[in-house]
Design an enzyme around this catalytic site. Sequence first.
Site, PDB file in Angstrom:
ATOM      1  N   GLY A  62      16.268  32.122  46.680  1.00  0.00           N
ATOM      2  CA  GLY A  62      16.135  33.237  47.616  1.00  0.00           C
ATOM      3  C   GLY A  62      15.831  32.723  48.999  1.00  0.00           C
ATOM      4  O   GLY A  62      15.427  31.561  49.173  1.00  0.00           O
ATOM      5  N   CYS A  89      15.003  26.645  42.788  1.00  0.00           N
ATOM      6  CA  CYS A  89      14.653  26.643  44.218  1.00  0.00           C
ATOM      7  C   CYS A  89      13.471  27.594  44.481  1.00  0.00           C
ATOM      8  O   CYS A  89      12.351  27.291  44.106  1.00  0.00           O
ATOM      9  CB  CYS A  89      15.882  26.995  45.052  1.00  0.00           C
ATOM     10  N   TYR A  90      13.687  28.747  45.104  1.00  0.00           N
ATOM     11  CA  TYR A  90      12.590  29.691  45.316  1.00  0.00           C
ATOM     12  C   TYR A  90      11.938  30.064  43.999  1.00  0.00           C
ATOM     13  O   TYR A  90      10.711  30.221  43.906  1.00  0.00           O
ATOM     14  CB  TYR A  90      13.099  30.949  46.023  1.00  0.00           C
ATOM     15  N   HIS A 176      20.173  23.422  43.361  1.00  0.00           N
ATOM     16  CA  HIS A 176      21.000  24.505  42.824  1.00  0.00           C
ATOM     17  C   HIS A 176      22.012  23.940  41.829  1.00  0.00           C
ATOM     18  O   HIS A 176      23.102  23.519  42.218  1.00  0.00           O
ATOM     19  CB  HIS A 176      21.723  25.243  43.950  1.00  0.00           C
ATOM     20  N   GLU A 178      23.861  25.433  39.833  1.00  0.00           N
ATOM     21  CA  GLU A 178      24.994  26.320  39.591  1.00  0.00           C
ATOM     22  C   GLU A 178      26.177  26.096  40.525  1.00  0.00           C
ATOM     23  O   GLU A 178      27.296  26.537  40.238  1.00  0.00           O
ATOM     24  CB  GLU A 178      24.543  27.792  39.690  1.00  0.00           C
ATOM     25  N   SER A 230      47.409  49.955  39.622  1.00  0.00           N
ATOM     26  CA  SER A 230      47.810  49.334  40.887  1.00  0.00           C
ATOM     27  C   SER A 230      48.778  48.176  40.692  1.00  0.00           C
ATOM     28  O   SER A 230      49.483  47.800  41.613  1.00  0.00           O
ATOM     29  CB  SER A 230      46.569  48.813  41.616  1.00  0.00           C
ATOM     30  N   GLY A 231      48.762  47.573  39.513  1.00  0.00           N
ATOM     31  CA  GLY A 231      49.568  46.376  39.296  1.00  0.00           C
ATOM     32  C   GLY A 231      48.762  45.107  39.385  1.00  0.00           C
ATOM     33  O   GLY A 231      49.257  44.023  39.072  1.00  0.00           O
ATOM     34  N   GLY A 232      47.507  45.212  39.834  1.00  0.00           N
ATOM     35  CA  GLY A 232      46.623  44.057  39.874  1.00  0.00           C
ATOM     36  C   GLY A 232      46.100  43.733  38.487  1.00  0.00           C
ATOM     37  O   GLY A 232      46.259  44.501  37.535  1.00  0.00           O
ATOM     38  N   VAL A 233      45.438  42.595  38.371  1.00  0.00           N
ATOM     39  CA  VAL A 233      44.996  42.142  37.050  1.00  0.00           C
ATOM     40  C   VAL A 233      43.924  43.060  36.467  1.00  0.00           C
ATOM     41  O   VAL A 233      43.885  43.285  35.259  1.00  0.00           O
ATOM     42  CB  VAL A 233      44.489  40.677  37.122  1.00  0.00           C
ATOM     43  N   ASP A 234      43.061  43.648  37.300  1.00  0.00           N
ATOM     44  CA  ASP A 234      41.985  44.493  36.782  1.00  0.00           C
ATOM     45  C   ASP A 234      42.524  45.768  36.142  1.00  0.00           C
ATOM     46  O   ASP A 234      42.238  46.070  34.985  1.00  0.00           O
ATOM     47  CB  ASP A 234      40.989  44.848  37.889  1.00  0.00           C
ATOM     48  N   SER A 235      43.304  46.528  36.917  1.00  0.00           N
ATOM     49  CA  SER A 235      43.805  47.799  36.385  1.00  0.00           C
ATOM     50  C   SER A 235      44.824  47.568  35.274  1.00  0.00           C
ATOM     51  O   SER A 235      44.914  48.357  34.335  1.00  0.00           O
ATOM     52  CB  SER A 235      44.414  48.652  37.504  1.00  0.00           C
ATOM     53  N   SER A 236      45.585  46.494  35.352  1.00  0.00           N
ATOM     54  CA  SER A 236      46.574  46.209  34.307  1.00  0.00           C
ATOM     55  C   SER A 236      45.891  45.826  33.001  1.00  0.00           C
ATOM     56  O   SER A 236      46.289  46.270  31.917  1.00  0.00           O
ATOM     57  CB  SER A 236      47.513  45.094  34.760  1.00  0.00           C
ATOM     58  N   LYS A 382      35.735  38.347  37.384  1.00  0.00           N
ATOM     59  CA  LYS A 382      37.193  38.301  37.524  1.00  0.00           C
ATOM     60  C   LYS A 382      37.824  37.283  36.581  1.00  0.00           C
ATOM     61  O   LYS A 382      38.854  37.567  35.949  1.00  0.00           O
ATOM     62  CB  LYS A 382      37.561  37.979  38.972  1.00  0.00           C
TER      63      LYS A 382
END
Length: 526
Positions: A62, A89-90, A176, A178, A230-236, A382
Amino acid sequence: MEENLGQLNRQIIVILDFGSQYSELIARRIRETQVYSEVLSYRTTAEQLKQLNPKGIIFSGGPSSVYDKKAPHCDPEIWNLGVPILGVCYGMQLMVQQLGGEVTSADRGEYGKASLLIDDPTDLLTNVEDGTTMWMSHGDSVTKMPEGFEVLAHTANTPCAAIAHHEKKLYGVQFHPEVVHSIGGIALIRNFVYHICDCEPTWTTAAFVEQSIREIRAKVGDKRVLLALSGGVDSSTLAFLLYKAIGDQLTCMFIDQGFMRKEEPERLVKLFQEQFHIPVEHVQARERFLNAIAGVTDPEEKRRRIGHEFISVFEEESKRLGPFDYLAQGTLYPDVIESADTNVDPKSGERVAVKIKSHHNVGGLPKDLRFKLVEPLRKLFKDEVRKVGRSIGLPEEIVQRQPFPGPGLAIRILGEVTAERLEILRDADLIVRQEINRQGMYNQFWQAFAVLLPIRSVGVMGDQRTYAYPIVLRFVSSEDGMTADWARVPYDFLETVSTRIVNEVRGVNRVVYDITSKPPGTIEWE
């Protein structure tokens, strides 16, 4: 945490967020080990955590100092839960301060890469190479450890770079692990997840799909569901998942606003209807959208008008096709973390839609157009959505589709959008896509596209003077879109693209390449 996810994931690593820009990244790294993780507020109480029964807890970094008046502090009862805790860290500094140690402002801050010198190569640092690079970002340092803690590692500037209370399974790192710059970070995270928290790899794509289908069927029953495709990966991916679960109870609506790439709307509808037999209502609205932004040059006003028009069309068409009980949205976990808002129907207690979160991401639906929400992807990142899409048969061209803005080409044409400019940009964009595919370079870029500038410059073609538009090529590499670097592509490739655009696209006589990173620039131009 939702009950359904608790059933699917009988084990969870909780990340308490203290304002770090990397909290989401910590969660992603944990999930890469096939263990479920979730980001919660640092205000989460020990009692709330006890109900989740986490296998481990991570305190994020943080921007604050633990001694700031408004510094975020956790419920001190968390230390008595008997659950392994890793402070980053924090998070490490807070652990030290609350358990009786001391943290002071260091004489020298440590930022960027540092060599981690290991004093105890066991436990948290098993298989972490001595001298490995870790990413530092701190001005405060631990000067006195709490009772029972030992130093696991140090750096040239930080005597207590990693610490542990082995008996209580409390650990802290001043770096960090990550971030991608921390070479030994993934090994450390795996040690915490598997060795210290005793987790098993149960967070798998197959398990998620199976559980999601059961949940969708149980929630929806025999009701109808509407999805804005929409044709994007999420909605598809969402369309495929819903169709597997409820079949013809799903209606997909694709609103063609006229700002997509060349032949993309037709290809999308054909793909879903003919190849995958998922019905799609293809709403033709190109003229409406073009008229809505006629004469508009301000990018925010463009977005606002496109959003307003999308909502109007969506409302009209949903009433024509309806009634629907549920609206399916491709909300992802970063959206949930960033918004942290829920809208609850006072009668049913269910979340209801007051905004459309789809490919368009453009403002709110009318308040009297109320749906219950179905959001099967709302706990996924994603990269996890891509894995789910691939596992249920989504074609690779959609799974690997580069991000495309909701307003589409309308914000890749600077200034006023006209039918002529749209056609020019579509033709130039097609050449860009053809060439990167021909060279096998598509997956090398986060995004690769063309931009049309609303200016003209003098050129010469066939002994004739020209006065035409320039096209900007924008190719960037990125891991998550938050930051990006311009791609170092071969000059001969740029020459090929430039030559084709100038020769084949009427109205263009100049091609330039954008070498600006994000920050200070953005990926899109508007």
